[in-house]
Design an enzyme around this catalytic site. Sequence first.
Site, PDB file in Angstrom:
ATOM      1  N   LEU A  85       0.845  -1.130  -0.031  1.00 53.53           N
ATOM      2  CA  LEU A  85      -0.115   0.046   0.004  1.00 53.53           C
ATOM      3  C   LEU A  85       0.792   1.393  -0.040  1.00 53.53           C
ATOM      4  O   LEU A  85       0.151   2.431   0.041  1.00 53.53           O
ATOM      5  CB  LEU A  85      -0.805  -0.069   1.164  1.00 53.53           C
ATOM      6  CG  LEU A  85      -2.141  -1.352   1.187  1.00 53.53           C
ATOM      7  CD1 LEU A  85      -2.896  -1.170   2.373  1.00 53.53           C
ATOM      8  CD2 LEU A  85      -2.817  -1.145  -0.190  1.00 53.53           C
ATOM      9  N   LEU A  87       3.316   4.033  -1.683  1.00 56.51           N
ATOM     10  CA  LEU A  87       3.755   4.319  -3.127  1.00 56.51           C
ATOM     11  C   LEU A  87       5.372   4.081  -3.062  1.00 56.51           C
ATOM     12  O   LEU A  87       6.170   4.540  -1.900  1.00 56.51           O
ATOM     13  CB  LEU A  87       3.456   5.895  -3.200  1.00 56.51           C
ATOM     14  CG  LEU A  87       3.982   6.622  -4.716  1.00 56.51           C
ATOM     15  CD1 LEU A  87       3.035   5.893  -5.500  1.00 56.51           C
ATOM     16  CD2 LEU A  87       3.758   8.056  -4.645  1.00 56.51           C
ATOM     17  N   HIS A 104      -3.503  -4.992  -9.787  1.00 55.32           N
ATOM     18  CA  HIS A 104      -4.736  -4.313  -9.199  1.00 55.32           C
ATOM     19  C   HIS A 104      -6.205  -5.013  -9.283  1.00 55.32           C
ATOM     20  O   HIS A 104      -6.348  -5.453 -10.396  1.00 55.32           O
ATOM     21  CB  HIS A 104      -4.726  -2.964 -10.093  1.00 55.32           C
ATOM     22  CG  HIS A 104      -5.585  -1.838  -9.423  1.00 55.32           C
ATOM     23  ND1 HIS A 104      -5.354  -1.227  -8.189  1.00 55.32           N
ATOM     24  CD2 HIS A 104      -6.874  -1.517  -9.822  1.00 55.32           C
ATOM     25  CE1 HIS A 104      -6.405  -0.572  -7.923  1.00 55.32           C
ATOM     26  NE2 HIS A 104      -7.262  -0.738  -9.006  1.00 55.32           N
TER      27      HIS A 104
HETATM   28  C1  GRF Z   1      -5.152  -7.958  -4.013  1.00 55.97           C
HETATM   29  O1  GRF Z   1      -6.554  -7.548  -4.301  1.00 55.97           O
HETATM   30  C2  GRF Z   1      -4.554  -7.243  -4.896  1.00 55.97           C
HETATM   31  O2  GRF Z   1      -5.091  -6.766  -6.300  1.00 55.97           O
HETATM   32  C3  GRF Z   1      -4.554  -5.848  -4.197  1.00 55.97           C
HETATM   33  O3  GRF Z   1      -4.407  -6.019  -2.805  1.00 55.97           O
HETATM   34  C4  GRF Z   1      -5.204  -7.429  -2.604  1.00 55.97           C
HETATM   35  C5  GRF Z   1      -4.133  -8.264  -1.878  1.00 55.97           C
HETATM   36  O4  GRF Z   1      -4.705  -9.320  -1.310  1.00 55.97           O
HETATM   37  N1  GRF Z   1      -3.083  -4.917  -4.716  1.00 55.97           N
HETATM   38  P1  GRF Z   1      -3.856 -10.451  -0.704  1.00 55.97           P
HETATM   39  O5  GRF Z   1      -3.114  -9.952   0.662  1.00 55.97           O
HETATM   40  O6  GRF Z   1      -2.792 -11.042  -1.658  1.00 55.97           O
HETATM   41  O7  GRF Z   1      -4.617 -11.491   0.024  1.00 55.97           O
END
Ligand code: GRF
Length: 190
Positions: A85, A87, A104
């Site tokens: 999360l 940048l 994403h």
């Molecule tokens: C996923 O949906 C991904 O697309 C997003 O964050 C989520 C991570 O899920 N960027 P996880 O931690 O891999 O279960």
Amino acid sequence: MEKIAIFASGNGSNAQRIIEYFDGHPNIRVQLVVSNKADAAVLGRAERAGTNTLLINREQFYQSEELLAELQAQGITFVVLAGFLWLVPSYLIRAYEGRMLNIHPALLPGYGGKGMYGIRVHRAVKAAGEKESGITVHQVNEQYDEGDIIFQARCKLLPSDDAETIARRVQKLEHEHFAPVIEQFITDQL
Ligand code: GRF
């Protein structure tokens, strides 16, 4: 051997899937999982799989190049963001230009950008009355979710779906496609 570092902030289901996918692979391995959250489930998942972990704080990430030195010391050749999360700062993007991917949980360029993560993405998709959603794997640049798109997969949405249902359907696509897309991306560069 190409060595991947996965950056993740949360649950880590994608990270686990990627670690398992490359287990025993002749050319590619997941060397390291990096997280910015001490209590992120991804760290336990990585440890149970026997993968190295590294916890970073904001200062190490943004005010020093300590992390880059560590990635280089461990021979990391590709970086994969899987639910990370923060940048990514430009020194890291430059060091891994063309060798850093993100996933994403929507069809970019829609439903991306700062603050668009997790269930918020699916709520926005639902609120807009979209008939489909999906996943986007893209290269990472200095703007959230704006690097070159290398892969998308789609799923249909039903009027009765809520954000949680959409999230589950999209996550299924992530688990199915992300690891093979990474494999193809790396293989194309060997
Ligand atoms: C996923 O949906 C991904 O697309 C997003 O964050 C989520 C991570 O899920 N960027 P996880 O931690 O891999 O279960």
